[in-house]
Scaffold this active site. Structure first.
Site, short mmCIF file in Angstrom:
data_model
loop_
_atom_site.label_atom_id
_atom_site.label_comp_id
_atom_site.label_asym_id
_atom_site.label_seq_id
_atom_site.Cartn_x
_atom_site.Cartn_y
_atom_site.Cartn_z
N PHE A 253 0.85 -1.19 0.00
CA PHE A 253 0.00 0.00 0.00
C PHE A 253 0.89 1.25 0.00
CE2 PHE A 253 -2.76 3.26 1.80
CZ PHE A 253 -3.87 3.10 0.99
N ASP B 232 2.06 -4.93 8.43
CA ASP B 232 0.86 -4.09 8.34
C ASP B 232 -0.33 -5.04 8.23
OD1 ASP B 232 -1.30 -2.52 7.53
OD2 ASP B 232 -0.07 -1.17 6.32
N LYS C 59 -11.56 -0.78 8.87
CA LYS C 59 -11.89 -1.79 7.84
C LYS C 59 -12.67 -2.93 8.51
CE LYS C 59 -7.65 -0.66 5.27
NZ LYS C 59 -8.20 -0.05 4.06
C1 LIG Z 1 -2.22 -1.79 3.86
C2 LIG Z 1 -2.72 -0.43 4.27
N1 LIG Z 1 -2.01 0.31 5.12
C3 LIG Z 1 -2.44 1.52 5.51
C4 LIG Z 1 -3.62 2.04 5.01
C5 LIG Z 1 -4.14 3.40 5.39
O1 LIG Z 1 -3.46 4.10 6.31
P1 LIG Z 1 -4.17 5.35 7.03
O2 LIG Z 1 -5.27 4.80 7.87
O3 LIG Z 1 -3.09 6.00 7.78
O4 LIG Z 1 -4.75 6.22 5.96
C6 LIG Z 1 -4.38 1.29 4.14
C7 LIG Z 1 -5.66 1.85 3.62
O5 LIG Z 1 -6.36 1.31 2.85
C8 LIG Z 1 -3.92 0.04 3.75
O6 LIG Z 1 -4.62 -0.70 2.87
#
Ligand SMILES: Cc1ncc(COP(=O)(O)O)c(C=O)c1O
Length: 432
Positions: free
Chosen positions: A132, A201, A227
């Site tokens: 991401f 992550d 999510k």
């Molecule tokens: C793998 C991943 N990391 C991080 C994020 C988003 O990060 P943040 O909540 O800081 O916008 C997403 C959002 O879809 C994601 O898919």
């Protein structure tokens, strides 16, 4: 042709579904098949009343006293402990705090401090090219600031990239675009064999697939609250640090909430022990309250088999969708990009199409089937283009087999009628 069951058969499977009652925990609009819980989870039915109470009783009547009397102050830890149960962390090892990008900055910074102390010659951060983007941007920024190299590779190149020069391996467990899932334990083991720390992550994993951070012996993890944890738009995220690392270095955002004694108001920073130091400043209590309710919806599955039961259902739903695409959409130019083997699949199915993916998603939404679109990446000389995709998330808490049947049917109708070619579906909105 792959067999795709009838609607009646899908309804029969729903009747037999041991998790079926959990759908009643959510307030989903009539006529909508919601396949975007991997982007924004659905509204828990208990959330409005709980939030109203937090506003009127806790804020309105309790006022400042509620930091103590309503337990506001340790809400990040309490919600963190609940999330910890879903990702294989021990009690007191997770805090629900800030956002995923911010937490990623904290843990990558801390991991790089540890690597600089223990293995100063290891000066690369390795990640996946299709990770991401926020993960890659945070890593790029930190590598620039610290004179390190960020190396991006494709998933199949990961084993080769893990040599003796890697400080940190930064991966997303379930790929946001394809839904492909890594073997967390195997990759963590391979990285550790080279003295490399691993950050996971869990944005598309927490509440969606079984995760065992302690079992995999991972080093750090972050994840999203909005999510599969159903915490609401912009919900706080979470962060986990293995206890062997938690006290070794300050995290870089050394704010007062991470202080050992915030209300001593000392002029010098003394970090709290353990994960509490990964807090920075005052937290959004109303958002944390909503997240608390959202996490409870996932924990409600505990009495019915927990994450293992959710996983079984999730795989049944994604298998069904894949079968439906094969059976009813052959010849329409779709390619299923989500891996077939269960061990490599998260809780979503993505299908690529060279033309019209955005418009097809919009046409589906107009029919009440909500998925989303993720733009491809153009070819860059050395590498072929990454295709546009239609992305469908399957949250087993509130979806059933009949929902999947309706989604496949709607997609088949969108394609056979050609309605997606209507100009109104090509109008790109800001959020896709
Ligand atoms: C793998 C991943 N990391 C991080 C994020 C988003 O990060 P943040 O909540 O800081 O916008 C997403 C959002 O879809 C994601 O898919």
């Amino acid at each position: 042709m792959t067999a795709f069951p009838t609607l009646a058969e899908c309804r029969r499977r729903d009747d037999l579904d041991p998790l079926r009652a959990l759908r009643a925990l959510f307030d989903l609009p009539a006529g909508v098949t919601y396949l975007d819980g991997n982007s924004l989870g659905a509204l828990p039915r208990a959330a409005p009343a709980r939030l109203a109470a937090a506003v009127t009783a806790e804020w309105g009547q309790g006022l400042i006293r509620s930091w103590n009397s309503a337990g506001w102050f340790d809400l990040p830890q309490r919600v963190g402990d609940k999330i910890g149960r879903l990702v294989g962390a021990g009690a007191g090892e997770v805090v629900a705090v800030d956002g995923t990008s911010i937490n990623l900055y904290k843990v990558l910074h801390a991991a790089l401090d540890i690597a600089a102390a223990d293995a100063p010659a290891q000066r690369r951060v390795v990640s996946e090219r299709s990770n991401f983007p926020t993960d890659l941007y945070i890593a790029e920024g930190l590598c620039r600031a610290r004179g390190l190299t960020l190396q991006l590779v494709d998933a199949d190149e990961l084993p080769g990239a893990l040599d003796d020069g890697v400080a940190v391996l930064l991966l997303t467990h379930v790929n946001y675009r394809t839904g492909a899932m890594h073997d967390m334990a195997a990759l963590t083991r391979a990285a550790h064999a080279r003295g490399t720390l691993v950050i996971w992550d869990l944005a598309h994993s927490a509440g969606a697939v079984p995760v065992d951070l302690r079992g995999a012996d991972a080093d750090f993890a972050v994840g999203c609250g909005y999510k599969y944890l159903n915490g609401g738009p912009g919900a706080p995220a979470f962060v986990w640090v293995h206890p062997r690392h938690a006290d070794r270095f300050w995290q870089p955002l050394s704010g007062w909430w991470g202080h050992a004694a915030p209300f001593a108001f000392m002029p010098d920073y003394r970090p709290a022990a353990g994960i509490a130091r990964y807090q920075c400043g005052t937290q959004p209590i109303l958002s944390l309250t909503a997240l608390d309710v959202g996490v409870d919806t996932v924990l409600a599955a505990d009495a019915l088999g927990g994450m293992a039961a959710l996983r079984r259902k999730s795989l049944a739903l994604t298998d069904l969708f894949i079968a439906g695409v094969r059976a009813r959409l052959a010849g329409h130019g779709f390619e299923i990009v989500t891996p077939e083997p269960h061990a490599q699949r998260g809780s979503q199915v993505s299908i690529a199409r060279a033309e019209g993916a955005y418009a097809i998603v919009q046409a589906l939404i107009a029919r009440g089937v909500i998925g989303d679109f993720r733009a491809g990446v153009p070819a860059d000389g050395a590498r072929p283009a990454v295709p546009d995709i239609l992305r469908f998330g399957f949250t087993p808490l509130y979806l059933g087999h009949a929902d999947v049947w309706h989604a496949v049917d709607a997609l088949a109708q969108v394609m056979t009628t050609g309605e997606w070619r209507d100009a109104r579906f090509a109008q790109r909105q800001e959020v896709t």
